[in-house]
Write a protein that holds these residues in place. Sequence first.
Motif, PDB file in Angstrom:
ATOM      1  N   SER A  59       0.758  -1.192  -0.169  1.00 40.72           N
ATOM      2  CA  SER A  59       0.027  -0.122  -0.061  1.00 40.72           C
ATOM      3  C   SER A  59       0.760   1.273   0.118  1.00 40.72           C
ATOM      4  N   SER A  60       1.937   1.235   0.975  1.00 38.08           N
ATOM      5  CA  SER A  60       2.896   2.610   0.826  1.00 38.08           C
ATOM      6  C   SER A  60       3.208   2.609  -0.517  1.00 38.08           C
ATOM      7  N   TYR A  61       3.831   1.478  -1.006  1.00 35.25           N
ATOM      8  CA  TYR A  61       4.367   1.783  -2.296  1.00 35.25           C
ATOM      9  C   TYR A  61       3.431   2.275  -3.410  1.00 35.25           C
ATOM     10  N   VAL A  62       2.252   1.769  -3.428  1.00 35.15           N
ATOM     11  CA  VAL A  62       1.420   2.245  -4.460  1.00 35.15           C
ATOM     12  C   VAL A  62       0.989   3.655  -4.108  1.00 35.15           C
ATOM     13  N   VAL A  63       0.790   4.212  -2.667  1.00 32.36           N
ATOM     14  CA  VAL A  63       0.705   5.635  -2.335  1.00 32.36           C
ATOM     15  C   VAL A  63       1.830   6.587  -2.956  1.00 32.36           C
ATOM     16  N   SER A  64       3.168   6.076  -2.733  1.00 33.58           N
ATOM     17  CA  SER A  64       4.392   6.821  -3.436  1.00 33.58           C
ATOM     18  C   SER A  64       4.099   6.967  -4.724  1.00 33.58           C
ATOM     19  N   LEU A  65       3.604   6.281  -5.533  1.00 36.08           N
ATOM     20  CA  LEU A  65       3.594   6.521  -6.995  1.00 36.08           C
ATOM     21  C   LEU A  65       2.749   7.635  -7.489  1.00 36.08           C
ATOM     22  N   ARG A  66       2.086   8.438  -6.640  1.00 34.50           N
ATOM     23  CA  ARG A  66       1.806   9.958  -7.061  1.00 34.50           C
ATOM     24  C   ARG A  66       2.675  10.710  -6.838  1.00 34.50           C
ATOM     25  N   GLU A  67       3.877  10.719  -6.396  1.00 37.80           N
ATOM     26  CA  GLU A  67       4.787  11.437  -6.399  1.00 37.80           C
ATOM     27  C   GLU A  67       5.399  11.568  -7.953  1.00 37.80           C
ATOM     28  N   ASP A  68       5.926  12.571  -8.561  1.00 40.52           N
ATOM     29  CA  ASP A  68       6.469  12.867  -9.972  1.00 40.52           C
ATOM     30  C   ASP A  68       7.828  13.490  -9.774  1.00 40.52           C
ATOM     31  N   PRO A  69       9.024  12.631  -9.889  1.00 36.34           N
ATOM     32  CA  PRO A  69       8.843  11.207 -10.280  1.00 36.34           C
ATOM     33  C   PRO A  69       8.847  10.344  -8.836  1.00 36.34           C
ATOM     34  N   ALA A  70       8.315   9.220  -9.421  1.00 36.98           N
ATOM     35  CA  ALA A  70       7.959   8.231  -8.064  1.00 36.98           C
ATOM     36  C   ALA A  70       9.299   7.786  -7.434  1.00 36.98           C
ATOM     37  N   PRO A  71       9.436   8.002  -6.124  1.00 33.91           N
ATOM     38  CA  PRO A  71      10.660   7.931  -5.603  1.00 33.91           C
ATOM     39  C   PRO A  71      11.378   6.333  -5.489  1.00 33.91           C
ATOM     40  N   PHE A  72      10.520   5.302  -5.926  1.00 36.95           N
ATOM     41  CA  PHE A  72      10.951   3.839  -5.920  1.00 36.95           C
ATOM     42  C   PHE A  72      10.436   3.085  -7.107  1.00 36.95           C
ATOM     43  N   VAL A  73      11.080   1.853  -7.354  1.00 36.83           N
ATOM     44  CA  VAL A  73      10.627   0.927  -8.649  1.00 36.83           C
ATOM     45  C   VAL A  73      10.420  -0.055  -7.754  1.00 36.83           C
ATOM     46  N   ALA A  74       9.523  -0.926  -7.923  1.00 40.90           N
ATOM     47  CA  ALA A  74       9.361  -2.141  -7.180  1.00 40.90           C
ATOM     48  C   ALA A  74       9.933  -3.361  -8.058  1.00 40.90           C
ATOM     49  N   LEU A  75      10.170  -4.371  -7.415  1.00 42.88           N
ATOM     50  CA  LEU A  75      10.349  -6.003  -7.923  1.00 42.88           C
ATOM     51  C   LEU A  75       9.163  -6.699  -7.569  1.00 42.88           C
ATOM     52  N   PRO A  76       8.679  -7.603  -8.380  1.00 42.40           N
ATOM     53  CA  PRO A  76       7.564  -8.338  -8.237  1.00 42.40           C
ATOM     54  C   PRO A  76       7.853  -9.680  -7.414  1.00 42.40           C
ATOM     55  N   VAL A  77       8.697  -9.193  -6.048  1.00 49.15           N
ATOM     56  CA  VAL A  77       9.083 -10.133  -4.940  1.00 49.15           C
ATOM     57  C   VAL A  77       8.326  -9.908  -3.626  1.00 49.15           C
ATOM     58  N   PHE A  78       7.333 -10.910  -3.310  1.00 49.17           N
ATOM     59  CA  PHE A  78       6.459 -10.685  -2.466  1.00 49.17           C
ATOM     60  C   PHE A  78       6.790 -11.269  -0.975  1.00 49.17           C
ATOM     61  N   THR A  79       7.880 -10.448  -0.218  1.00 46.08           N
ATOM     62  CA  THR A  79       8.353 -10.791   1.059  1.00 46.08           C
ATOM     63  C   THR A  79       7.303 -11.124   2.099  1.00 46.08           C
ATOM     64  N   SER A  80       6.220 -10.784   1.893  1.00 45.87           N
ATOM     65  CA  SER A  80       5.081 -11.118   2.865  1.00 45.87           C
ATOM     66  C   SER A  80       3.859 -11.273   2.106  1.00 45.87           C
ATOM     67  N   ARG A  81       3.080 -12.552   2.361  1.00 41.71           N
ATOM     68  CA  ARG A  81       2.067 -12.759   2.000  1.00 41.71           C
ATOM     69  C   ARG A  81       1.105 -13.442   3.119  1.00 41.71           C
ATOM     70  N   MET A  82      -0.212 -13.142   3.182  1.00 45.02           N
ATOM     71  CA  MET A  82      -0.782 -13.624   4.409  1.00 45.02           C
ATOM     72  C   MET A  82      -2.284 -13.183   4.348  1.00 45.02           C
ATOM     73  N   PHE A  83      -3.081 -14.401   4.407  1.00 45.19           N
ATOM     74  CA  PHE A  83      -4.550 -14.238   4.562  1.00 45.19           C
ATOM     75  C   PHE A  83      -4.668 -13.311   5.930  1.00 45.19           C
ATOM     76  N   ARG A  84      -5.685 -12.361   5.992  1.00 47.37           N
ATOM     77  CA  ARG A  84      -5.575 -11.316   6.873  1.00 47.37           C
ATOM     78  C   ARG A  84      -7.179 -11.317   7.696  1.00 47.37           C
ATOM     79  N   HIS A  85      -8.033 -12.418   7.418  1.00 50.29           N
ATOM     80  CA  HIS A  85      -9.042 -12.602   8.335  1.00 50.29           C
ATOM     81  C   HIS A  85      -8.864 -12.609   9.914  1.00 50.29           C
TER      82      HIS A  85
END
Length: 332
Positions: A59-85
Amino acid sequence: MAPLHLTFACGDYDRTRALAEGTVRADGIDLTYLRLPVEETFFRMLRHREFEVAEMSLSSYVVSLREDPAPFVALPVFTSRMFRHGSLYVHADSGVEKPEDLRGKLVGTPEYQLTACVWMRGVLGDRHGVPFDSVRYVTGGQETAGRIEKAGLDLPASVRISRIPEDATLSAMLAAGEIDALCTPRVPSPFAAGDPRVRRLFPDVVAAEKEYWAATGIFPIMHVVVIRRDVYEQHRWVAQSLYKALVAARDAAYDSLYDTSALRFMLPWLTPQLEEARALLGRDYWSYGLADHRNREALAAFLRYHHEQGLSRRRWEPEELFAAESLEAAVI
Protein backbone atom coordinates in the motif's frame (compact mmCIF):
# COMPACT_ATOMS: atom_id res chain seq x y z
CA MET A 1 34.91 -3.84 -12.13
CA ALA A 2 34.25 -3.70 -8.41
CA PRO A 3 30.82 -4.91 -7.31
CA LEU A 4 28.16 -2.32 -6.58
CA HIS A 5 27.58 -1.98 -2.84
CA LEU A 6 23.91 -1.84 -1.87
CA THR A 7 22.16 -1.95 1.49
CA PHE A 8 18.97 -4.03 1.67
CA ALA A 9 16.66 -3.49 4.65
CA CYS A 10 14.28 -6.38 5.14
CA GLY A 11 12.66 -8.65 7.71
CA ASP A 12 14.28 -11.82 8.99
CA TYR A 13 12.59 -14.31 6.66
CA ASP A 14 13.37 -17.86 5.58
CA ARG A 15 12.77 -16.77 1.97
CA THR A 16 15.49 -14.10 2.11
CA ARG A 17 17.90 -15.71 4.58
CA ALA A 18 20.21 -17.09 1.91
CA LEU A 19 20.86 -13.51 0.79
CA ALA A 20 21.43 -12.36 4.36
CA GLU A 21 23.89 -15.20 4.98
CA GLY A 22 25.62 -14.84 1.63
CA THR A 23 24.90 -18.37 0.38
CA VAL A 24 23.03 -16.74 -2.50
CA ARG A 25 24.61 -13.68 -4.09
CA ALA A 26 23.22 -11.17 -6.57
CA ASP A 27 25.35 -10.86 -9.72
CA GLY A 28 27.58 -7.79 -9.55
CA ILE A 29 26.32 -6.68 -6.12
CA ASP A 30 27.96 -6.59 -2.70
CA LEU A 31 24.86 -6.65 -0.51
CA THR A 32 24.62 -5.55 3.11
CA TYR A 33 21.46 -7.08 4.56
CA LEU A 34 19.91 -5.24 7.51
CA ARG A 35 17.40 -7.30 9.51
CA LEU A 36 14.90 -4.75 10.76
CA PRO A 37 11.29 -4.78 11.99
CA VAL A 38 8.97 -3.97 9.12
CA GLU A 39 7.60 -0.80 10.70
CA GLU A 40 11.12 0.59 11.10
CA THR A 41 12.12 -0.33 7.55
CA PHE A 42 9.01 1.24 6.05
CA PHE A 43 9.28 4.43 8.11
CA ARG A 44 12.96 5.00 7.40
CA MET A 45 12.63 4.27 3.70
CA LEU A 46 9.51 6.35 3.15
CA ARG A 47 10.59 9.31 5.26
CA HIS A 48 14.34 9.43 4.72
CA ARG A 49 15.17 7.13 1.73
CA GLU A 50 17.94 5.61 3.87
CA PHE A 51 18.46 2.37 1.94
CA GLU A 52 19.20 1.58 -1.68
CA VAL A 53 16.88 -1.44 -1.53
CA ALA A 54 14.15 -2.24 0.98
CA GLU A 55 11.10 -4.28 1.72
CA MET A 56 8.01 -2.07 1.55
CA SER A 57 4.33 -2.27 2.28
CA LEU A 58 2.43 -2.75 -0.97
CA SER A 59 0.00 0.00 0.00
CA SER A 60 2.74 2.48 0.91
CA TYR A 61 4.47 1.76 -2.39
CA VAL A 62 1.29 2.42 -4.38
CA VAL A 63 0.72 5.64 -2.40
CA SER A 64 4.27 6.73 -3.32
CA LEU A 65 3.50 6.44 -7.04
CA ARG A 66 1.59 9.73 -6.96
CA GLU A 67 4.90 11.58 -6.57
CA ASP A 68 6.55 12.79 -9.78
CA PRO A 69 8.92 11.17 -10.26
CA ALA A 70 7.97 8.22 -8.08
CA PRO A 71 10.77 7.70 -5.52
CA PHE A 72 10.94 3.90 -5.83
CA VAL A 73 10.72 1.14 -8.41
CA ALA A 74 9.38 -2.23 -7.24
CA LEU A 75 10.33 -5.80 -7.97
CA PRO A 76 7.57 -8.46 -8.12
CA VAL A 77 9.05 -10.14 -5.05
CA PHE A 78 6.46 -10.66 -2.34
CA THR A 79 8.40 -10.91 0.91
CA SER A 80 5.15 -11.04 2.87
CA ARG A 81 1.91 -12.77 1.90
CA MET A 82 -0.80 -13.52 4.41
CA PHE A 83 -4.51 -14.15 4.63
CA ARG A 84 -5.77 -11.41 6.94
CA HIS A 85 -9.12 -12.55 8.34
CA GLY A 86 -7.31 -13.00 11.64
CA SER A 87 -6.46 -9.28 11.72
CA LEU A 88 -9.96 -8.24 12.82
CA TYR A 89 -10.62 -8.07 16.56
CA VAL A 90 -13.78 -6.95 18.35
CA HIS A 91 -14.80 -6.00 21.87
CA ALA A 92 -16.93 -8.73 23.43
CA ASP A 93 -19.81 -6.31 24.19
CA SER A 94 -19.69 -4.41 20.88
CA GLY A 95 -22.66 -6.26 19.40
CA VAL A 96 -20.48 -7.41 16.52
CA GLU A 97 -21.11 -11.13 16.10
CA LYS A 98 -20.61 -11.39 12.34
CA PRO A 99 -18.90 -9.21 9.74
CA GLU A 100 -22.14 -7.52 8.65
CA ASP A 101 -22.51 -6.12 12.17
CA LEU A 102 -19.55 -3.80 11.59
CA ARG A 103 -21.69 -1.36 9.63
CA GLY A 104 -21.94 1.89 11.59
CA LYS A 105 -19.33 0.82 14.14
CA LEU A 106 -16.15 2.56 15.29
CA VAL A 107 -13.11 0.68 14.00
CA GLY A 108 -9.53 1.38 14.98
CA THR A 109 -6.51 0.92 12.72
CA PRO A 110 -2.90 2.01 13.37
CA GLU A 111 -2.83 3.63 9.93
CA TYR A 112 -5.61 3.84 7.36
CA GLN A 113 -3.27 2.91 4.51
CA LEU A 114 -1.88 -0.32 6.05
CA THR A 115 -1.88 -3.06 3.44
CA ALA A 116 -3.56 -5.61 5.71
CA CYS A 117 -6.39 -3.17 6.40
CA VAL A 118 -6.81 -2.25 2.72
CA TRP A 119 -7.24 -5.95 2.03
CA MET A 120 -9.74 -6.53 4.83
CA ARG A 121 -11.82 -3.45 3.99
CA GLY A 122 -11.99 -4.76 0.43
CA VAL A 123 -12.89 -8.29 1.53
CA LEU A 124 -15.57 -6.97 3.89
CA GLY A 125 -17.07 -4.93 1.08
CA ASP A 126 -16.90 -7.60 -1.61
CA ARG A 127 -17.95 -10.59 0.44
CA HIS A 128 -19.79 -9.40 3.55
CA GLY A 129 -21.76 -6.32 2.53
CA VAL A 130 -19.70 -3.87 4.60
CA PRO A 131 -18.62 -0.99 2.30
CA PHE A 132 -15.42 0.70 3.49
CA ASP A 133 -17.31 3.97 4.10
CA SER A 134 -20.07 2.33 6.16
CA VAL A 135 -17.92 2.42 9.30
CA ARG A 136 -16.07 5.16 11.18
CA TYR A 137 -12.30 4.93 11.67
CA VAL A 138 -9.84 6.10 14.28
CA THR A 139 -6.07 5.87 13.93
CA GLY A 140 -3.15 5.98 16.34
CA GLY A 141 -0.60 3.88 18.15
CA GLN A 142 -1.60 0.32 18.88
CA GLU A 143 0.61 -0.37 21.89
CA THR A 144 2.47 2.95 22.19
CA ALA A 145 0.81 6.33 21.89
CA GLY A 146 1.59 8.77 19.09
CA ARG A 147 1.80 6.76 15.87
CA ILE A 148 1.11 8.76 12.71
CA GLU A 149 0.58 7.85 9.05
CA LYS A 150 3.93 7.29 7.34
CA ALA A 151 2.69 9.02 4.18
CA GLY A 152 0.36 11.99 3.86
CA LEU A 153 -3.07 10.98 2.59
CA ASP A 154 -5.70 12.90 0.66
CA LEU A 155 -8.86 10.92 1.43
CA PRO A 156 -12.35 11.55 0.07
CA ALA A 157 -14.98 13.12 2.32
CA SER A 158 -16.84 9.81 2.47
CA VAL A 159 -14.07 8.39 4.68
CA ARG A 160 -14.96 9.31 8.25
CA ILE A 161 -11.66 9.20 10.08
CA SER A 162 -10.11 10.86 13.12
CA ARG A 163 -7.17 10.41 15.46
CA ILE A 164 -7.39 8.99 18.95
CA PRO A 165 -6.15 11.13 21.87
CA GLU A 166 -2.39 11.55 21.86
CA ASP A 167 -1.98 9.67 25.14
CA ALA A 168 -4.25 6.75 24.17
CA THR A 169 -3.57 3.41 22.48
CA LEU A 170 -5.84 1.35 20.28
CA SER A 171 -5.29 -1.83 22.27
CA ALA A 172 -6.37 -0.21 25.52
CA MET A 173 -9.35 1.43 23.84
CA LEU A 174 -10.48 -1.92 22.41
CA ALA A 175 -10.20 -3.64 25.77
CA ALA A 176 -12.17 -0.82 27.42
CA GLY A 177 -14.88 -0.88 24.75
CA GLU A 178 -14.08 2.66 23.59
CA ILE A 179 -13.82 1.31 20.04
CA ASP A 180 -15.89 -1.57 18.70
CA ALA A 181 -13.25 -3.26 16.60
CA LEU A 182 -9.60 -3.12 15.60
CA CYS A 183 -8.02 -4.01 12.25
CA THR A 184 -4.30 -4.56 12.69
CA PRO A 185 -1.47 -6.68 11.30
CA ARG A 186 -0.09 -7.32 14.80
CA VAL A 187 -1.89 -9.24 17.54
CA PRO A 188 -3.13 -6.67 20.10
CA SER A 189 -1.76 -7.15 23.59
CA PRO A 190 -5.12 -7.76 25.34
CA PHE A 191 -5.90 -10.65 23.00
CA ALA A 192 -2.39 -12.07 23.38
CA ALA A 193 -2.81 -11.92 27.16
CA GLY A 194 -6.12 -13.81 27.03
CA ASP A 195 -8.31 -10.83 27.99
CA PRO A 196 -11.90 -12.11 27.61
CA ARG A 197 -13.07 -8.66 26.53
CA VAL A 198 -11.28 -9.01 23.18
CA ARG A 199 -11.85 -11.73 20.59
CA ARG A 200 -11.36 -12.27 16.90
CA LEU A 201 -14.25 -11.42 14.59
CA PHE A 202 -13.81 -14.71 12.72
CA PRO A 203 -13.73 -17.38 15.45
CA ASP A 204 -12.33 -20.02 13.07
CA VAL A 205 -9.81 -18.00 11.13
CA VAL A 206 -8.38 -20.91 9.17
CA ALA A 207 -11.80 -22.02 7.96
CA ALA A 208 -12.69 -18.46 6.92
CA GLU A 209 -9.43 -18.03 5.03
CA LYS A 210 -9.70 -21.40 3.28
CA GLU A 211 -13.23 -20.50 2.20
CA TYR A 212 -11.94 -17.17 0.88
CA TRP A 213 -9.19 -18.94 -1.09
CA ALA A 214 -11.65 -21.46 -2.52
CA ALA A 215 -13.96 -18.66 -3.65
CA THR A 216 -11.36 -16.23 -5.02
CA GLY A 217 -8.05 -18.01 -5.64
CA ILE A 218 -6.32 -15.05 -3.95
CA PHE A 219 -3.41 -15.43 -1.52
CA PRO A 220 -3.04 -11.77 -0.49
CA ILE A 221 0.22 -9.96 -1.21
CA MET A 222 1.43 -7.70 1.60
CA HIS A 223 4.96 -6.51 0.80
CA VAL A 224 7.17 -5.95 -2.23
CA VAL A 225 10.86 -5.11 -2.61
CA VAL A 226 11.71 -1.62 -3.88
CA ILE A 227 14.83 -0.04 -5.33
CA ARG A 228 15.40 3.66 -4.75
CA ARG A 229 14.80 5.38 -8.08
CA ASP A 230 18.17 7.13 -8.26
CA VAL A 231 19.93 3.77 -7.89
CA TYR A 232 17.67 2.14 -10.47
CA GLU A 233 18.12 4.92 -13.02
CA GLN A 234 21.90 4.80 -12.69
CA HIS A 235 22.19 0.99 -12.68
CA ARG A 236 19.21 -0.51 -14.49
CA TRP A 237 20.77 -3.98 -14.37
CA VAL A 238 20.30 -4.27 -10.61
CA ALA A 239 16.57 -5.01 -11.03
CA GLN A 240 17.18 -8.30 -12.87
CA SER A 241 20.17 -9.18 -10.72
CA LEU A 242 18.29 -8.69 -7.46
CA TYR A 243 15.17 -10.42 -8.76
CA LYS A 244 17.11 -13.55 -9.77
CA ALA A 245 18.87 -13.68 -6.40
CA LEU A 246 15.64 -13.24 -4.45
CA VAL A 247 14.01 -16.05 -6.43
CA ALA A 248 17.01 -18.30 -5.71
CA ALA A 249 16.82 -17.46 -1.99
CA ARG A 250 13.13 -18.28 -1.92
CA ASP A 251 13.74 -21.58 -3.69
CA ALA A 252 16.34 -22.50 -1.08
CA ALA A 253 13.74 -21.83 1.62
CA TYR A 254 11.22 -24.06 -0.16
CA ASP A 255 13.75 -26.92 -0.08
CA SER A 256 14.80 -26.48 3.56
CA LEU A 257 11.21 -26.21 4.77
CA TYR A 258 10.51 -29.72 3.51
CA ASP A 259 13.56 -31.25 5.20
CA THR A 260 11.98 -33.74 7.61
CA SER A 261 15.21 -34.83 9.31
CA ALA A 262 14.56 -32.21 12.00
CA LEU A 263 11.98 -29.47 12.36
CA ARG A 264 13.35 -26.17 11.12
CA PHE A 265 10.75 -24.16 13.03
CA MET A 266 8.99 -24.76 16.34
CA LEU A 267 5.72 -25.99 14.86
CA PRO A 268 4.90 -29.61 15.77
CA TRP A 269 2.89 -30.31 12.59
CA LEU A 270 4.97 -28.20 10.24
CA THR A 271 5.39 -30.94 7.61
CA PRO A 272 1.73 -31.94 7.28
CA GLN A 273 0.73 -28.27 7.30
CA LEU A 274 3.20 -27.63 4.46
CA GLU A 275 1.81 -30.57 2.52
CA GLU A 276 -1.73 -29.31 3.04
CA ALA A 277 -0.73 -25.82 1.84
CA ARG A 278 0.79 -27.31 -1.30
CA ALA A 279 -2.31 -29.40 -1.92
CA LEU A 280 -4.59 -26.36 -1.55
CA LEU A 281 -2.51 -23.56 -3.06
CA GLY A 282 -0.11 -25.43 -5.34
CA ARG A 283 3.56 -26.31 -4.96
CA ASP A 284 4.69 -22.81 -5.89
CA TYR A 285 2.29 -21.23 -3.43
CA TRP A 286 4.69 -18.33 -2.71
CA SER A 287 5.27 -17.44 -6.35
CA TYR A 288 6.96 -14.25 -7.52
CA GLY A 289 6.48 -12.34 -10.76
CA LEU A 290 3.40 -11.91 -12.90
CA ALA A 291 3.66 -15.07 -15.00
CA ASP A 292 1.46 -16.75 -12.39
CA HIS A 293 -2.02 -15.42 -13.22
CA ARG A 294 -2.99 -15.70 -9.55
CA ASN A 295 -0.47 -13.01 -8.64
CA ARG A 296 -1.87 -10.75 -11.34
CA GLU A 297 -5.41 -11.32 -10.04
CA ALA A 298 -4.39 -10.70 -6.41
CA LEU A 299 -2.67 -7.45 -7.36
CA ALA A 300 -5.60 -6.34 -9.53
CA ALA A 301 -7.99 -6.89 -6.61
CA PHE A 302 -5.73 -4.95 -4.24
CA LEU A 303 -5.27 -2.07 -6.67
CA ARG A 304 -9.04 -1.83 -7.09
CA TYR A 305 -9.50 -1.71 -3.32
CA HIS A 306 -6.73 0.88 -2.96
CA HIS A 307 -8.35 3.17 -5.49
CA GLU A 308 -11.91 2.68 -4.20
CA GLN A 309 -10.80 3.48 -0.65
CA GLY A 310 -9.35 6.82 -1.72
CA LEU A 311 -5.68 5.92 -1.39
CA SER A 312 -4.68 6.20 -5.06
CA ARG A 313 -5.84 8.78 -7.57
CA ARG A 314 -6.26 6.26 -10.32
CA ARG A 315 -6.49 2.52 -10.58
CA TRP A 316 -3.08 1.13 -11.43
CA GLU A 317 -2.54 -2.02 -13.44
CA PRO A 318 -0.25 -4.73 -12.01
CA GLU A 319 2.37 -4.34 -14.76
CA GLU A 320 2.74 -0.63 -13.99
CA LEU A 321 4.08 -1.32 -10.52
CA PHE A 322 7.30 -3.10 -11.43
CA ALA A 323 10.63 -2.58 -13.14
CA ALA A 324 10.31 -3.86 -16.70
CA GLU A 325 13.63 -5.70 -16.34
CA SER A 326 12.17 -7.83 -13.54
CA LEU A 327 9.22 -8.95 -15.67
CA GLU A 328 11.30 -10.32 -18.55
CA ALA A 329 14.07 -12.86 -18.78
CA ALA A 330 16.34 -14.02 -21.59
CA VAL A 331 15.20 -17.19 -23.34
CA ILE A 332 17.99 -19.72 -23.78
